[in-house]
Design a protein around this motif. Structure first.
Motif, PDB file in Angstrom:
ATOM      1  N   UNK A  78      55.603 -61.816  38.225  1.00  0.00           N
ATOM      2  CA  UNK A  78      56.348 -60.800  38.962  1.00  0.00           C
ATOM      3  C   UNK A  78      57.725 -60.622  38.346  1.00  0.00           C
ATOM      4  N   UNK A  79      58.275 -61.740  37.885  1.00  0.00           N
ATOM      5  CA  UNK A  79      59.676 -61.726  37.491  1.00  0.00           C
ATOM      6  C   UNK A  79      59.918 -62.896  36.548  1.00  0.00           C
ATOM      7  N   UNK A  80      60.791 -62.702  35.557  1.00  0.00           N
ATOM      8  CA  UNK A  80      61.131 -63.852  34.725  1.00  0.00           C
ATOM      9  C   UNK A  80      62.528 -63.707  34.151  1.00  0.00           C
ATOM     10  N   UNK A 127      58.408 -66.279  38.190  1.00  0.00           N
ATOM     11  CA  UNK A 127      57.790 -66.222  39.510  1.00  0.00           C
ATOM     12  C   UNK A 127      56.449 -65.512  39.350  1.00  0.00           C
TER      13      UNK A 127
END
Lengths: 483, 483
Positions: free
Chosen positions: B387-389, B436
């Protein structure tokens, strides 16, 4: 499995064997009386260290020692595998084997790199014929997997098993050749090309460079992944395996060339080829094989494009003919416009994380190029390095989707450049990236002030973008609650 | 430059031409009385849409229309380029050209896809010979760049210029053939291989699959990027261009094969080849060419490894033989151990941003695999999406550097998985990534609860890691002041 190998003869092939064995963890003893041998092995080993370990996605075993032996007996005593790569003279090889067999273990395998001789020819009157095999590699030996493995009909099963195990253990792809023939398989095919190629040069039809282009821009790309028969199967549309021979044969016996003797195209031969090609396809429909071929070609062509060589250099030229979008810098900059290639997809069926980063990295490259940090500036010894970045994935991008990126300069202060990219697939926002870059000297690899013109352009674009709204996601940390 | 093209004959080659012209923005009219032609063109166009646009790093022009014409005159009237790909029968082609010339513009180029006939043979008694040329493509026409361009000696300069311009405009690499000969260049070489390959099958020496392996695991990989002469130049060590012929020739006239007629290996021929091969090398020392070859091979082999095909499938097998490290999960997990490959480097001389993400993505894959989200689990229809990094770059990683990643599970709650990776190059920390992930159904593409066993393992590892110290950088946003 590792062990101890003796390399007899350290020309291009022998040195390549030494490098491959050493990098796969074997201890290597080299015998070659040529005073240039040690330098050659060292140089090939350097090349191999640069190229081979990265082929693997795991760590290779610790590198084995490479030592130069003063005598054949020192080299081969206690060796598990003896690789002979001396010049292609039968008398030389036979004399060498006699000497080797005086000192080598009875169950050591003596493998010849010969491109042409059969094991039976190599044996001559020698003792313990069953320990002598042909293991014919291809240059560069430390990178190409193929090794033709030839044994006489009466060779014992253990020798084939051992040879296959050792060769697979050093990362090679042994191809057992089912009958002893001079030239094995690959050299017969290569020599066929050589004969025709030399006629073309001799007759003034083409230069060596033109012949190379005629191969690497076309059929070579197919043969790197499918080979002649599978490629031919796919060049005939829906006709299928039964038609392979009838598609190949017309023309082969025309007097186009000096070399036209052909096996008679009997129904029996057509049947054999059809059956074998069908078995090879393994039940895959032609449509599926076509898609596999195309995926392979896209991956290979894009690899060569990265390298800027052959068909890949050509693809770069093709790109240069295409519009690169207007360099309008007042609003968000349209920094990337492209399509998701087939080789950017992962096991989840969408564009893979690393390729998001590639698109954002390309977007950054384009923005700093518009600021004046172009190829010429970089060649002058300075560039931008990314210090930190934050990616948000909002939706998926599928292969074939039209991508574009809108880039915003959040700040440009001294050595620092702060960018924000929004990636759209088919017009829908699928990801964002916030990136902090620092201007560096490529000599010191440390932060350094940008050149005056670059600094001016950075400030100009930062000023123009300061008035634009800040998109959602700026300044986020991972896992922070959504706004 | 785009325009209007008529495709006469829509077999594999004709349909491939139609697809390439259309995707490069030309409007296409197809004439083929075969009732299956429309379906064939649609299917090839689908394949081409999947593969061609992604070859470019820019957006292709808007796709041109493809319409089927009821008559030859409808197809060719007003066309700028007429591509003939009907069966290889001279009478058929000549009759067709007469009909075409009744309706086509006087300055339209009529190009034949013939693999064998010369322009002079094609002209026959026809009018306006200068508008008929050979433009011989290779399958798949929408991907392979090569097109052999053959003109009669008396063809006007404008025809060659126009033909080159059109072919380059649709992304092809025209190779002007300097003399008319049957079979042009590439087909002569391919036919030489076919003859020898059919003898090998006929004599029971090798199967079609073995011949394909003998090519694509070895010489095919060289010929995809350098072609026969340049590859031979590099197989002889330091001997250089003067030795190319003397290295190739021995063996070519041995009675290994049915096909041995050879041009006499005179000094004059050796000189021609040496001069041409030297010119081709363009002043690059052999050592530099060797490094270029190796870089190309690494890129091509790794592309095929991504595809899991041919030599690339073999490389995956080789990896499976190597240690993958212990799956110790109590401390930080050693999730990656590998070397930076040659094709991971950018213009700044270090590992490129996208490849950092690839290493971190591989690290994530390994961690979730240890939790139970392995290939079998994914095949069951569920997986993790990032989702996110957040990436921090601390130092550079150079090609050849030994990499390893230590991965920490920061949290695992329901569908969410929060990881932190530390990347080390030669033992020095060079980057971190915080990621995430969310567990998803691959059917709905939405967040979904993980399977019970996966949830249990996620919790177990999260508990074990909860006791470990949190590394610097967790929870950072871009540009935040250092701690």
């Amino acid at each position: 499995m590792t062990g101890s190998v003796a390399i007899l003869g350290a020309g291009t092939a022998g040195a390549g064997w030494a490098a491959r064995f050493a990098l796969m963890g074997w201890s290597v003893r080299v015998f070659d009386p040529d005073p240039g041998a040690a330098a050659r092995v060292a140089s090939v080993l350097d090349n191999a260290r640069r190229a081979l370990p990265g082929l693997s996605d795991r760590r290779l075993p610790p590198e084995g020692d490479v030592v130069h032996a003063a005598t054949i007996s020192q080299a081969v005593s206690g060796a598990d595998w003896i690789q002979e790569s001396v010049p292609e003279r039968l008398d030389l090889k036979r004399t060498l084997y006699q000497k080797v067999q005086e000192h080598a273990a009875d169950d050591a395998i003596i493998a010849s790199s010969t491109a042409g001789f059969t094991p039976t020819a190599l044996y001559g009157q020698g003792a313990r014929r069953c320990q002598i095999v042909v293991a014919h590699p291809f240059n560069p030996v430390y990178l190409l997997p193929l090794v033709e493995l030839v044994m006489a009909e009466d060779a014992p099963g253990w020798a084939l098993d051992r040879a296959e195990q050792v060769l697979r253990g050093i990362g090679m792809m042994p191809l057992p050749v089912r009958r002893e023939i001079d030239g094995h398989i690959a050299d017969r095919l290569m020599e066929a090309v050589w004969r025709e190629a030399l006629w073309l040069v001799h007759d003034g039809v083409a230069t060596t460079a033109e012949i190379d282009e005629a191969v690497r821009m076309g059929v070579g790309l197919n043969w790197a992944q499918m080979g002649p028969f599978e490629s031919a199967l796919l060049s005939g549309g829906a006709a299928g395996v039964d038609q392979v021979v009838s598609r190949i044969v017309p023309g082969l016996d025309l007097p186009r060339t000096h070399l036209t003797e052909m096996p008679e195209a009997t129904e029996a031969l057509a049947r054999i080829v059809a059956d074998q090609a069908g078995a090879q396809a393994g039940g895959r429909p032609l449509e599926e094989l076509e898609r596999i071929r195309d995926r392979n070609l896209v991956a290979v062509l894009r690899a060569l494009k990265w390298a800027g060589w052959g068909a890949g250099a050509h693809l770069r030229d093709v790109d240069a003919l295409l519009e690169n979008g207007a360099a309008e810098i007042a609003g968000p900059i349209r920094s990337v416009a492209r399509t998701v290639p087939l080789d950017w997809v992962d096991h989840n069926g969408h564009m893979t994380e690393a390729r998001y980063m590639q698109v954002f990295s390309d977007a950054t490259d384009r923005v700093v190029e518009l600021m004046g940090c172009d190829a010429a500036y970089i060649a002058g010894g300075a560039s931008f390095f990314t210090v930190e970045s934050h990616i948000r994935h909002l939706a998926e991008a599928k292969p074939g989707a039209a991508l574009h990126v809108e880039s915003l300069c959040l700040a440009a202060e001294g050595r620092k450049l702060h960018l924000f990219h929004r990636l759209f697939a088919e017009g829908r926002e699928v990801a964002t990236a916030e990136a902090l870059l620092v201007h560096v000297s490529l000599e010191t690899r440390q932060a350094a002030e940008p050149g005056a013109e670059l600094a001016r352009r950075m400030a100009e674009i930062a000023r123009a973008h300061a008035a634009l709204p800040r998109p959602a996601g700026v300044g986020r940390s991972v896992g922070q609650k959504p706004l």
